[in-house]
Design an enzyme around this catalytic site. Structure first.
Site, short mmCIF file in Angstrom:
data_model
loop_
_atom_site.label_atom_id
_atom_site.label_comp_id
_atom_site.label_asym_id
_atom_site.label_seq_id
_atom_site.Cartn_x
_atom_site.Cartn_y
_atom_site.Cartn_z
N LEU A 44 -22.35 -43.91 -7.12
CA LEU A 44 -23.01 -44.60 -6.02
C LEU A 44 -23.59 -43.53 -5.12
O LEU A 44 -22.93 -42.50 -4.88
CB LEU A 44 -22.03 -45.48 -5.24
N ASP A 45 -24.80 -43.74 -4.58
CA ASP A 45 -25.38 -42.69 -3.75
C ASP A 45 -24.65 -42.62 -2.41
O ASP A 45 -23.84 -43.49 -2.06
CB ASP A 45 -26.89 -42.86 -3.59
N ILE A 46 -24.94 -41.57 -1.66
CA ILE A 46 -24.17 -41.27 -0.45
C ILE A 46 -24.24 -42.40 0.58
O ILE A 46 -23.29 -42.62 1.35
CB ILE A 46 -24.65 -39.94 0.17
#
Length: 291
Positions: A107-109
């Protein structure tokens, strides 16, 4: 019987099969004192080292497949270490003996929500393979009015820079004022695909939460930064998706006291989350409720 080196290393939890192939190609792995090569096969009595450190090899019978559900907060990255010193999703996971946790996807930041980890790198590798197409559901908060024509385009498909994409389903889920919530599903795991789909229609996404992976849902009682180990039936559901034999053992208790222990564990998780916030910033951060 001999097995491929990267498969043995992945099964033992040292990383996904793809990661192990990269380590072998980089010359980080040796077999009986010789630098390993891609395609090497090993026997059970082989002496294997990673970066000069001897590791224990495990047969399929020795490995207990474990899976954690983690509630990723925004601001954490899906890497083991970050040159910029940012917190990672691995910081708060429990220690595992002679192995390590492997993330199932990323999952991106700026995305929060459900992230799965397993001690079985082969399971992670198969679940992440593009052919698997596991259904993923996200809660998305957008800003501004969304015309029905935009919603229809996201259902039928739009062209992104890496090819056509679409949501398998998209449903309104309430909201207030200019903030609108949606539940969207897709079966691909391309980088930032949910955000890029909305951005292709010039829609601003202000919040993104993964709430389901296949039939595994983000537990409503799990705080951000908390984790819980999945029971055997959910582990075997994932193994079936991956085309693997069912697991017959578990590290979880199954007796009459398990409910009480689960309550104690939940309290410990919450205390650990609060402690992590204190040590990470010098003072407690205000808790944030899920929208």
């Amino acid at each position: 019987m001999s097995e491929k080196l990267q498969k043995v290393l992945a099964r033992a939890g040292h990383g996904s099969r793809r990661e192990m192939e990269a380590w072998i190609a980089a010359g980080r792995v040796s077999i009986d004192g010789e630098i390993a090569s891609l395609g090497d096969r090993i026997e059970a009595d082989a002496k294997v080292r990673i970066d000069g450190r001897s590791i224990s090899l495990k047969s399929a019978e020795d490995v207990i497949c474990r899976v954690l559900a983690y509630h990723k907060p925004e601001g954490e990255i899906c890497s083991r270490k970050d040159p910029e010193g940012r917190p990672t999703v691995f910081d708060r996971l429990p220690k595992v003996r002679d192995s390590r946790w492997v993330a199932v996807g990323r999952l991106d930041i700026n995305t929060s929500g459900l992230l799965l980890f397993t001690s079985d790198g082969e399971l992670a590798n198969r679940l992440m393979h593009p052919s698997n197409e596991v259904d993923r559901e996200y809660a998305v908060r957008t800003f501004g009015e969304i015309p029905e024509a935009t919603v229809q385009r996201l259902r039928t498909g739009v062209m992104l820079e890496d090819g056509p994409a679409q949501f398998d389903s998209i449903k309104p889920a309430g909201g207030e004022g200019m903030n609108q919530w949606w539940h969207v599903c897709l079966r691909e795991g391309r980088n930032r695909e949910v955000r890029r789909l909305w951005e292709s229609q010039e829609v601003q996404v202000s919040r993104l939460i993964r709430i389901r992976y296949g039939m595994v849902e983000l537990p409503k009682s799990l705080p951000r930064g908390g984790w819980v180990e999945l029971p055997m039936e959910q582990v075997n559901y994932l193994r079936k998706l991956a085309g693997l034999e069912p697991e017959t053992r578990t590290m979880l208790a199954a007796d009459k006291h398990s409910v009480a222990r689960a309550q104690v564990k939940s309290a410990k998780i919450r205390r650990a989350v609060r402690k992590h916030k204190v040590t990470g910033s010098g003072k407690p951060k205000p808790s944030r409720q899920r929208s």
